[in-house]
Design a protein around this motif. Structure first.
Motif, PDB file in Angstrom:
ATOM      1  N   PRO A   1     -47.417  -9.374 -13.615  1.00 43.17           N
ATOM      2  CA  PRO A   1     -47.103  -8.011 -13.775  1.00 43.17           C
ATOM      3  C   PRO A   1     -46.220  -6.909 -13.148  1.00 43.17           C
ATOM      4  O   PRO A   1     -46.041  -5.837 -13.516  1.00 43.17           O
TER       5      PRO A   1
ATOM      6  N   GLU B   1     -43.098  -4.167 -23.425  1.00 42.01           N
ATOM      7  CA  GLU B   1     -43.542  -5.262 -24.499  1.00 42.01           C
ATOM      8  C   GLU B   1     -43.685  -6.573 -24.014  1.00 42.01           C
ATOM      9  O   GLU B   1     -42.477  -7.032 -23.311  1.00 42.01           O
TER      10      GLU B   1
ATOM     11  N   ALA C   1     -44.273  -3.629 -14.635  1.00 40.23           N
ATOM     12  CA  ALA C   1     -44.949  -2.232 -14.131  1.00 40.23           C
ATOM     13  C   ALA C   1     -44.097  -1.301 -13.296  1.00 40.23           C
ATOM     14  O   ALA C   1     -43.971  -0.110 -13.616  1.00 40.23           O
TER      15      ALA C   1
ATOM     16  N   SER D   1     -51.376 -10.476 -19.078  1.00 37.79           N
ATOM     17  CA  SER D   1     -52.523  -9.898 -20.054  1.00 37.79           C
ATOM     18  C   SER D   1     -53.139  -8.674 -19.602  1.00 37.79           C
ATOM     19  O   SER D   1     -53.731  -8.085 -20.530  1.00 37.79           O
ATOM     20  N   GLU D   2     -52.984  -8.428 -18.375  1.00 38.05           N
ATOM     21  CA  GLU D   2     -53.723  -7.038 -17.964  1.00 38.05           C
ATOM     22  C   GLU D   2     -53.073  -6.114 -18.611  1.00 38.05           C
ATOM     23  O   GLU D   2     -51.786  -5.920 -18.887  1.00 38.05           O
ATOM     24  N   PRO D   3     -53.802  -4.901 -18.810  1.00 37.43           N
ATOM     25  CA  PRO D   3     -53.172  -3.641 -19.237  1.00 37.43           C
ATOM     26  C   PRO D   3     -51.687  -3.092 -18.709  1.00 37.43           C
ATOM     27  O   PRO D   3     -51.724  -3.238 -17.209  1.00 37.43           O
ATOM     28  N   LEU D   4     -50.641  -2.941 -19.341  1.00 35.24           N
ATOM     29  CA  LEU D   4     -49.350  -2.709 -18.897  1.00 35.24           C
ATOM     30  C   LEU D   4     -49.016  -1.209 -19.400  1.00 35.24           C
ATOM     31  O   LEU D   4     -49.584  -0.841 -20.519  1.00 35.24           O
ATOM     32  N   PRO D   5     -48.356  -0.544 -18.951  1.00 32.74           N
ATOM     33  CA  PRO D   5     -47.860   0.837 -19.465  1.00 32.74           C
ATOM     34  C   PRO D   5     -47.215   0.632 -21.149  1.00 32.74           C
ATOM     35  O   PRO D   5     -46.811  -0.489 -21.396  1.00 32.74           O
ATOM     36  N   ALA D   6     -47.494   1.513 -21.770  1.00 33.73           N
ATOM     37  CA  ALA D   6     -47.125   1.531 -23.230  1.00 33.73           C
ATOM     38  C   ALA D   6     -45.834   0.906 -23.564  1.00 33.73           C
ATOM     39  O   ALA D   6     -45.531   0.449 -24.422  1.00 33.73           O
TER      40      ALA D   6
END
Length: 270
Positions: A59, A94, A63, A86-91
């Motif tokens: 990521p 994609e 990021a 799979s970890e949360p990334l900024p909106a």
């Protein structure tokens, strides 16, 4: 030659599904992200840009791109294996599973297309490069970063004793495995020429050669653990030698480096 282990004929040499892959991605990011973003910032990466990160792996770069392009921008992060994304990334990021060799390029055009440690491992790298250039908007930038282990093939350039000699033999065995799978061990140095031949202008290139660091030793250890079975199966290195090398890497007395990373960039003509 602690680089991303993509292969063309028999799957990844360094399978991203293995436990060590996460640590390898973290180490690659710690070693190279600062260098990478120095160059992306230099070409003018800014708010609102539309970016394609090819073969993202982990990521870190997606990021970092998202922080720079802001909410008005877009970052498309693609890879054959997206499990480490799979970890949360900024909106605005994609994540898409994509085979850059076989799949059509994603919808663009892009202000920036970036690939680090990807093309060197692809047999169809010339065609892939053509597709990456075609995905740029007029005036958009292509930044390609690839290793050149043939330019500096040693794990320990200062071969002063048995530990360094062993590290260099294991590095040579790793190069053998990569070459068996079609990796071009001298690709990095060709990047300025291939970017110009692809029609880009304002082409420049620089090399990065980190000589030693704790994270460099961690990357070497993670890489060797991942290829351990193949080194032994092909009788390239004895099992006890791998154990000795991994033990040597646990201290701070072994100066181990990565292969030189060549960063090249060019702009699609307006």
């Amino acid at each position: 030659m602690a680089i991303d282990g993509r292969t063309t004929e028999s799957g990844y040499l360094l399978d991203n599904r293995q436990r060590e892959a996460g640590r390898r991605f973290e180490a690659l990011a710690e070693i190279f992200d600062g260098w990478t973003f120095d160059h992306l910032d230099r070409i003018g990466l800014t708010e609102g840009w539309c970016c394609w990160e090819v073969g993202a792996g982990g990521p870190g770069v997606p990021a970092g791109l998202a922080r720079r392009v802001g909410p008005a921008g877009r970052v498309l992060a693609t890879d054959l294996d997206t499990s480490w994304l799979s970890e949360p990334l900024p909106a605005q990021v994609e994540v898409v599973r994509h085979d850059v060799v076989r799949d059509a390029p994603p919808a663009g055009p892009f202000d920036l297309v970036h690939a680090r440690l990807v093309l060197v491992h692809l047999a169809d790298r010339a065609e892939v490069l053509r597709r990456l250039v075609g995905a740029l908007r007029p005036g958009g930038w292509l930044v390609i970063e690839d290793a050149d282990p043939a330019l500096q093939p040693l794990a320990c350039p200062d071969q002063r004793g048995p530990a360094e000699e062993l590290a260099n033999r294991i590095r040579a065995a790793f190069r053998t495995l990569l070459a068996q799978r079609g990796v071009d061990l001298g690709y990095g140095r060709t990047l300025p020429r291939v970017l110009r031949e692809a029609g880009l202008v304002d082409v420049q290139a620089e090399g990065y050669f980190p000589v030693t660091s704790p994270v460099g030793r961690e990357l070497e250890a993670a890489t060797v653990r991942q290829i351990r079975g193949q080194l032994i199966e092909q009788c390239l290195v004895e099992e006890h030698e791998i154990d000795t090398h991994l033990a040597n890497l646990q201290g701070d007395g072994l100066d181990v480096t990565t292969a030189p990373l060549i960063t090249a960039w060019g702009r699609r003509p307006v």
